[in-house]
Enzyme design. Structure first.
Site, mmCIF file in Angstrom:
data_model
loop_
_atom_site.group_PDB
_atom_site.id
_atom_site.type_symbol
_atom_site.label_atom_id
_atom_site.label_comp_id
_atom_site.label_asym_id
_atom_site.label_seq_id
_atom_site.Cartn_x
_atom_site.Cartn_y
_atom_site.Cartn_z
ATOM 1 N N GLU A 328 0.844 -1.191 0.000
ATOM 2 C CA GLU A 328 0.000 0.000 0.000
ATOM 3 C C GLU A 328 0.880 1.241 0.000
ATOM 4 O OE1 GLU A 328 -4.272 -0.817 2.110
ATOM 5 O OE2 GLU A 328 -2.680 -0.015 3.364
ATOM 6 N N CYS A 329 0.658 2.138 -0.936
ATOM 7 C CA CYS A 329 1.318 3.435 -0.987
ATOM 8 C C CYS A 329 2.840 3.274 -0.933
ATOM 9 C CB CYS A 329 0.798 4.338 0.134
ATOM 10 S SG CYS A 329 1.080 6.101 -0.189
#
Length: 437
Positions: A328-329
């Site tokens: 994520e990210c």
């Protein structure tokens, strides 16, 4: 035990809500009150400060991303065995996005849903009696949101306090204290918000100074009395993201920090075991885990060290041959081929996905997102719609050739396009998942 609760709100970001909340949390804890914090909206940094102040886990509650039943479920969990809950607003008290009633993401949604009063923090620097006009507006803007009292922050003198405070009390709102301007109480910031509690030098000493300031400046007894009994009906955990595996290898160090507290707690309650490892210490995900999760964080600040972490990169590739890996990210950035840092130096990442990212070419991406998953992944099954958000300054400078992870829309449902990538058992995107729609 039935907890009491209070929302701490303000007209805007930068009013001092976080410093006031942290100081109050520690001040009440020092009195022997079992107090816990909650942060509204998708801010994943401030719950770490709440935990540092109370030594009890923090929580995010987001009225846009979380259905009302899930909000009730998580709030009741946080209130278990607590005497006082302080709910810190993100941004301004009424700031959210247009849409479904009480699903805007604003802290005022929670005040209505839970029937809680608001303690209004007013930064009175640069004004005096005009603060009463602001307070009056808040008191009358929404009859379902009750302003219980005001705190004056960053007053310049005793005369300043008197002028502002008397004007507010003249319109019928109590003032429970005034905090004088003090630069030493300000928390340091960086590009995604505050520097995290775990990184702050002498964090506990700073929290103690904040608590000293709150005790000296505010009427803690009046604040406790203003809080209302937190007696809310039971909710449901149906919309929580299920654990992505039975044994979850979770990257956890200064480069990988942004995992929502409610996810970690709910995964453990569902019977999953979370096994932390540190890429910055050149550790690979343990081979006996069945899923690897790389959360968001600040890999752009540690790109050189990650690039030279050969055991981590080799071990992650070996893990991904047979088991799922999701980023994520910041984790998504590390899964790509390269990451360009702020100085324009390009660092080789894991290459498990084919995109390239840059922090040198910065552009803020911020907003709620609805993601429809385009294939089965650790986040959910194909076709599932997940609510979450993006908040990053890095950019994809080469999209690569991988299949997309999800089709995304903004908070209002307007399509944005496809996002992220997936290849074999590896997936990732800038999207932070919060809950199922």
């Amino acid at each position: 035990m039935t907890a009491r609760a209070l929302v701490i709100g303000a007209p805007r970001s930068g009013s001092g809500k976080t410093s006031v909340t942290i100081g109050l949390l520690r001040a009440f804890a020092r009195r022997g009150v079992k107090v816990r914090g909650i942060k509204t909206g998708p801010d994943y940094i401030d719950p770490g400060f709440h935990e540092a102040a109370t030594h009890l886990p923090g929580l995010n509650l987001d009225s846009w991303a979380m259905a009302p039943d899930l909000l009730r479920h998580l709030a009741r969990q946080q209130a278990d065995d607590a005497e006082l809950i302080l709910i810190e607003s993100a941004m301004g008290l009424f700031d959210g996005i247009p849409g479904e009633k009480n699903r805007s993401g604003a802290a005022s949604d929670l005040a209505r849903l839970f029937g809680l009063p608001v303690l209004l923090v007013l930064d009175v620097s640069g004004q005096s009696q005009t603060a009463a006009a602001t307070a009056y507006g808040f008191a009358h803007y929404d009859p379902q949101v009750k302003i219980a009292a005001c705190i004056l922050n960053r007053a310049g003198s005793e005369r300043h306090r008197k002028l502002s405070g008397e004007a507010i009390e003249a319109i019928g709102l109590p003032v429970v204290g005034t905090i004088l301007r003090d630069p030493t109480l300000i928390l340091p910031e960086r590009h995604l918000g505050l520097v995290q509690a775990s990184e702050h030098p002498e964090m506990d000493a700073h929290i103690e100074r904040l608590a000293d300031a709150m005790e000296a400046s505010l009427d803690l007894d009046a604040i406790y009395a203003a809080a209302k009994s937190f007696d809310i009906p039971p909710g449901s955990s149906e919309k929580i993201l299920p654990p992505p595996g039975q044994r979850i290898a979770l990257a956890e160090d200064a480069a990988f920090t942004f995992l929502y507290p409610h996810l970690k707690r709910s995964w453990r309650e569902a019977g999953a075991e979370i096994v932390p490892f540190s890429p910055l210490a050149d550790e690979a995900p343990p081979a006996d885990c069945d899923i690897c999760w790389l959360p968001g964080g600040y890999p752009e600040l540690h790109a050189g060290k990650l690039a030279s972490a050969e055991s981590f990169k080799t071990g992650l590739k070996r893990f991904a041959y047979t088991k799922p890996v999701h980023g994520e990210c910041g984790g998504y950035m590390v899964l790509g081929e390269t990451l360009e840092d702020a100085e324009g130096i390009t660092h080789a990442m894991t290459g498990l996905l084919s995109h390239r990212t840059s922090f040198a070419k910065r552009r803020m991406n911020l907003g709620y997102r609805q993601a429809e998953l385009m294939a089965d992944s650790p986040v959910g099954r194909q076709g599932t719609v997940i609510r979450g958000h993006e908040f990053h300054y890095a950019s994809v400078v080469s999209a690569g050739t991988d299949a997309p992870f999800a089709a995304i829309a903004d908070g209002g449902g307007r399509p944005i396009g496809q996002t992220g990538g997936r290849r074999g058992s590896v997936s990732g995107a800038f999207f932070h998942a919060i809950a199922r729609a």
